[in-house]
Write an enzyme that holds these catalytic residues in place. Structure first.
Site, mmCIF file in Angstrom:
data_model
loop_
_atom_site.group_PDB
_atom_site.id
_atom_site.type_symbol
_atom_site.label_atom_id
_atom_site.label_comp_id
_atom_site.label_asym_id
_atom_site.label_seq_id
_atom_site.Cartn_x
_atom_site.Cartn_y
_atom_site.Cartn_z
ATOM 1 N N ASP A 128 1.566 -1.392 0.170
ATOM 2 C CA ASP A 128 -0.156 0.134 0.303
ATOM 3 C C ASP A 128 0.841 1.610 -0.549
ATOM 4 O OD1 ASP A 128 -2.422 -1.381 -0.225
ATOM 5 O OD2 ASP A 128 -2.336 -1.598 2.251
ATOM 6 N N ASP A 142 -6.763 -1.520 -4.562
ATOM 7 C CA ASP A 142 -7.778 -1.435 -3.933
ATOM 8 C C ASP A 142 -8.760 -0.104 -4.756
ATOM 9 O OD1 ASP A 142 -6.731 -2.514 -1.595
ATOM 10 O OD2 ASP A 142 -5.178 -1.282 -1.548
#
Length: 195
Positions: A128, A142
């Site tokens: 991330d 995402d």
């Protein structure tokens, strides 16, 4: 002319589906590489500090849940990818194909991390890199999943659910059975969508 298979999309629709998915996967791989190299030691601050580009690793699902269930999450992601591809023959409009392509690209992007990143196959931690403060860090995969789900939901509100039933015998438009609002009439209707 012989009737084509049920819900079989035009080549352009299939191309849209796989092109959108491929674009998401490529962009996800590139940005995760930047996060793991350029931004890991020197985070980039944007929009007056509201957004930071930096690296973090997530073994679990969204919001840090199920951190000990990485193999299970990998299996679920693989099943989603297989399911989306298997049902690609039912995507009968370019818009629907694009939305489902977003979902495929997002699921595949994070699945690649779970398959090939440390600590090992089916146990890899997802990279991330978008940090907006109070919200958990996320990545392009995402974002693609969220946008795809929102568009799918909004489309269902606007048009109702629908079920491809095939093409007319002369090879014209795809006939789609729409479930219309039944509060007043309790009826269903059908309409034609241009393939």
């Amino acid at each position: 002319m012989a009737t084509e298979g049920v819900g079989r999309p035009a080549p352009a629709q299939r191309a849209v589906f796989f092109s959108v998915a491929a674009a998401v996967v490529v962009a996800d791989i590139v940005t995760k590489h930047l996060a793991a190299t350029a931004w890991a030691d020197e985070p980039v601050t944007m929009l007056g500090g509201w957004v930071r580009l930096t690296e973090s690793r997530n073994p679990g699902a969204a919001f840090g849940m199920a951190t000990s269930a990485t193999p299970v999450l990998a299996v679920i992601a693989a099943a989603v990818v297989v399911g989306l591809v298997a049902f690609s023959g039912r995507y009968t409009s370019r818009g629907q194909a694009a939305v489902m392509g977003l979902l495929l690209g997002g699921a595949a992007g994070n699945l690649i991390d779970r398959m090939f990143r440390a600590p090992g196959v089916m146990r890899g931690h997802v990279v991330d890199w978008i940090d907006i403060g109070a919200w958990p860090n996320f990545n392009l995969a995402d974002s693609s999943l969220v946008v795809g789900c929102v568009l799918l939901f909004l489309t269902s509100l606007r048009h109702g659910t629908f079920e491809p039933t095939g093409r007319d015998p002369d090879g014209g438009s795809v006939v789609v059975q729409d479930v219309v609002d039944t509060q007043d009439t309790g009826s269903t209707g059908s309409r034609e969508h241009e393939g």
